[in-house]
Design a protein around this motif. Structure first.
Motif: not given
Length: 169
Positions: A30-44
């Motif tokens: 989910d952290a990789i594929t869900d934009p609700q999660w993946n927008a929180k880390y790395g380059y946001r």
């Protein structure tokens, strides 16, 4: 494994990054594929996936990126293989500049393996044939001016899943 040379430096064209995360495989997926999660880390920047072979992959620039003149879509690609929550294979192309776009598509494989010890191994394999600029960047160290590569992104995923906060919080 072949290598390309840019500015006198040799960079492997297949790079493998691995990290262990104290979280279930489904949470890592989910952290990789869900934009609700993946927008929180790395380059946001939110990443969206059509989670089926042939599905679209895209990364939309966040407001700060757009204010720096980056296009609305900064990375694109296609889902090649999707086996939730264990494996995702996709193409991956930078759209930051005409030079980046000209390097073409590379291939990223995400492998998520639960361990008997109760944590999950996340392995990212990035095949970078014909993309020397991207090969150098994804191997780079963290910089507050941009960059950090896969090692930083994976460390940020790990920190977020384990603590609820990112490295920069």
């Amino acid at each position: 494994m072949s290598a390309e040379t840019q500015a006198g430096l040799t960079t492997p064209t297949t790079q493998v990054f691995e990290i262990y995360i104290k979280a279930p495989a489904a949470s890592v997926w989910d952290a990789i594929t869900d934009p609700q999660w993946n927008a929180k880390y790395g380059y946001r920047a939110p990443m969206t996936y059509g989670l089926r072979p042939g599905g679209e992959f895209r990364v939309n620039a966040n407001a700060e990126m757009r204010s720096m003149g980056l296009p609305d879509v900064i990375i694109d690609g296609e889902v090649l293989e999707c086996a939730p929550p264990h494996k995702l294979v996709q193409t991956y192309r930078w759209l930051f500049s005409p030079e980046n776009k000209a390097e073409g598509f590379t291939k990223v494989t995400w492998e998520i393996v639960p361990t008997e010890a109760g944590f999950t191994r996340l392995t990212v394999t990035h095949e970078l044939d014909g993309a020397p600029q991207m090969a150098a960047a994804v191997k780079s160290k963290f910089s507050t001016h941009g960059g950090g590569g896969w090692s930083w992104i994976l460390s940020d995923i790990k920190t977020l899943l384990e603590t609820g906060k990112t490295l920069s919080e």
